[in-house]
Scaffold this motif. Sequence first.
Motif, PDB file in Angstrom:
ATOM      1  N   LEU A  37       0.827  -1.207   0.000  1.00  0.00           N
ATOM      2  CA  LEU A  37       0.000   0.000   0.000  1.00  0.00           C
ATOM      3  C   LEU A  37       0.860   1.254   0.000  1.00  0.00           C
ATOM      4  O   LEU A  37       0.644   2.162  -0.809  1.00  0.00           O
ATOM      5  CB  LEU A  37      -0.926  -0.009   1.211  1.00  0.00           C
ATOM      6  N   VAL A  38       1.848   1.294   0.875  1.00  0.00           N
ATOM      7  CA  VAL A  38       2.700   2.481   0.987  1.00  0.00           C
ATOM      8  C   VAL A  38       3.566   2.648  -0.258  1.00  0.00           C
ATOM      9  O   VAL A  38       3.620   3.731  -0.850  1.00  0.00           O
ATOM     10  CB  VAL A  38       3.572   2.412   2.263  1.00  0.00           C
ATOM     11  N   ALA A  39       4.234   1.577  -0.679  1.00  0.00           N
ATOM     12  CA  ALA A  39       5.134   1.675  -1.837  1.00  0.00           C
ATOM     13  C   ALA A  39       4.346   1.952  -3.118  1.00  0.00           C
ATOM     14  O   ALA A  39       4.677   2.878  -3.869  1.00  0.00           O
ATOM     15  CB  ALA A  39       5.950   0.394  -1.982  1.00  0.00           C
ATOM     16  N   GLY A  40       3.313   1.155  -3.374  1.00  0.00           N
ATOM     17  CA  GLY A  40       2.523   1.358  -4.585  1.00  0.00           C
ATOM     18  C   GLY A  40       1.826   2.704  -4.598  1.00  0.00           C
ATOM     19  O   GLY A  40       1.818   3.405  -5.615  1.00  0.00           O
ATOM     20  N   GLY A  41       1.267   3.065  -3.451  1.00  0.00           N
ATOM     21  CA  GLY A  41       0.572   4.352  -3.369  1.00  0.00           C
ATOM     22  C   GLY A  41       1.507   5.530  -3.548  1.00  0.00           C
ATOM     23  O   GLY A  41       1.206   6.471  -4.292  1.00  0.00           O
ATOM     24  N   SER A  42       2.651   5.484  -2.891  1.00  0.00           N
ATOM     25  CA  SER A  42       3.570   6.630  -2.987  1.00  0.00           C
ATOM     26  C   SER A  42       4.246   6.710  -4.355  1.00  0.00           C
ATOM     27  O   SER A  42       4.380   7.808  -4.917  1.00  0.00           O
ATOM     28  CB  SER A  42       4.610   6.592  -1.868  1.00  0.00           C
ATOM     29  N   ILE A  43       4.638   5.570  -4.912  1.00  0.00           N
ATOM     30  CA  ILE A  43       5.267   5.602  -6.244  1.00  0.00           C
ATOM     31  C   ILE A  43       4.239   5.998  -7.296  1.00  0.00           C
ATOM     32  O   ILE A  43       4.525   6.823  -8.173  1.00  0.00           O
ATOM     33  CB  ILE A  43       5.928   4.254  -6.570  1.00  0.00           C
ATOM     34  N   GLY A  44       3.032   5.435  -7.208  1.00  0.00           N
ATOM     35  CA  GLY A  44       1.974   5.803  -8.152  1.00  0.00           C
ATOM     36  C   GLY A  44       1.620   7.276  -8.056  1.00  0.00           C
ATOM     37  O   GLY A  44       1.473   7.969  -9.067  1.00  0.00           O
ATOM     38  N   ALA A  45       1.500   7.785  -6.825  1.00  0.00           N
ATOM     39  CA  ALA A  45       1.181   9.208  -6.638  1.00  0.00           C
ATOM     40  C   ALA A  45       2.313  10.095  -7.155  1.00  0.00           C
ATOM     41  O   ALA A  45       2.056  11.136  -7.774  1.00  0.00           O
ATOM     42  CB  ALA A  45       0.926   9.497  -5.157  1.00  0.00           C
ATOM     43  N   THR A  46       3.543   9.675  -6.933  1.00  0.00           N
ATOM     44  CA  THR A  46       4.691  10.442  -7.445  1.00  0.00           C
ATOM     45  C   THR A  46       4.651  10.513  -8.964  1.00  0.00           C
ATOM     46  O   THR A  46       4.841  11.580  -9.552  1.00  0.00           O
ATOM     47  CB  THR A  46       6.017   9.815  -6.966  1.00  0.00           C
ATOM     48  N   LEU A  47       4.401   9.377  -9.596  1.00  0.00           N
ATOM     49  CA  LEU A  47       4.327   9.364 -11.065  1.00  0.00           C
ATOM     50  C   LEU A  47       3.185  10.244 -11.570  1.00  0.00           C
ATOM     51  O   LEU A  47       3.347  10.984 -12.550  1.00  0.00           O
ATOM     52  CB  LEU A  47       4.173   7.931 -11.583  1.00  0.00           C
ATOM     53  N   MET A  48       2.041  10.189 -10.899  1.00  0.00           N
ATOM     54  CA  MET A  48       0.924  11.030 -11.326  1.00  0.00           C
ATOM     55  C   MET A  48       1.247  12.513 -11.128  1.00  0.00           C
ATOM     56  O   MET A  48       0.923  13.338 -11.999  1.00  0.00           O
ATOM     57  CB  MET A  48      -0.357  10.639 -10.603  1.00  0.00           C
TER      58      MET A  48
END
Length: 130
Positions: A37-48
């Motif tokens: 949740l933390v890794a996917g959410g933060s990396i996905g949010a960073t990319l967006m």
Amino acid sequence: MKACVPRHDFCMTLPFGAVVATLGVLGFVAKRSFASLVAGGSIGATLMCLGFASLRAWSSGASSLPWTAASAAVTATLAFAMGKKYMESSAIFPSGMLALTSMLMLCFYAKNLLVDGGNPPKESQMAKSD
């Protein structure tokens, strides 16, 4: 016949970031993995965020090369981490899938940065320069 690949980085970065974030949430729901949740959410949010910054720069006529390069760097890190995880576990989902899609995105970023020279200007800006 022209390929059906978008020429602007944000056209690919925004959906890719959403997919990464969604997979992080799915990892949490399926396995109760807070790390997913933390890794996917933060990396996905960073990319967006990088995709939106690139879109904003392109819309204002500024260069979006720094945002594209940053997106490529984040994606390279993701490809490395997920590739390593896939090699250790042989799990297709999510590590193998994320490693593959990240490598495909890196190819797209390389084309955008090295071959195309970044995002093409807006049609209105091209008409002004003629």
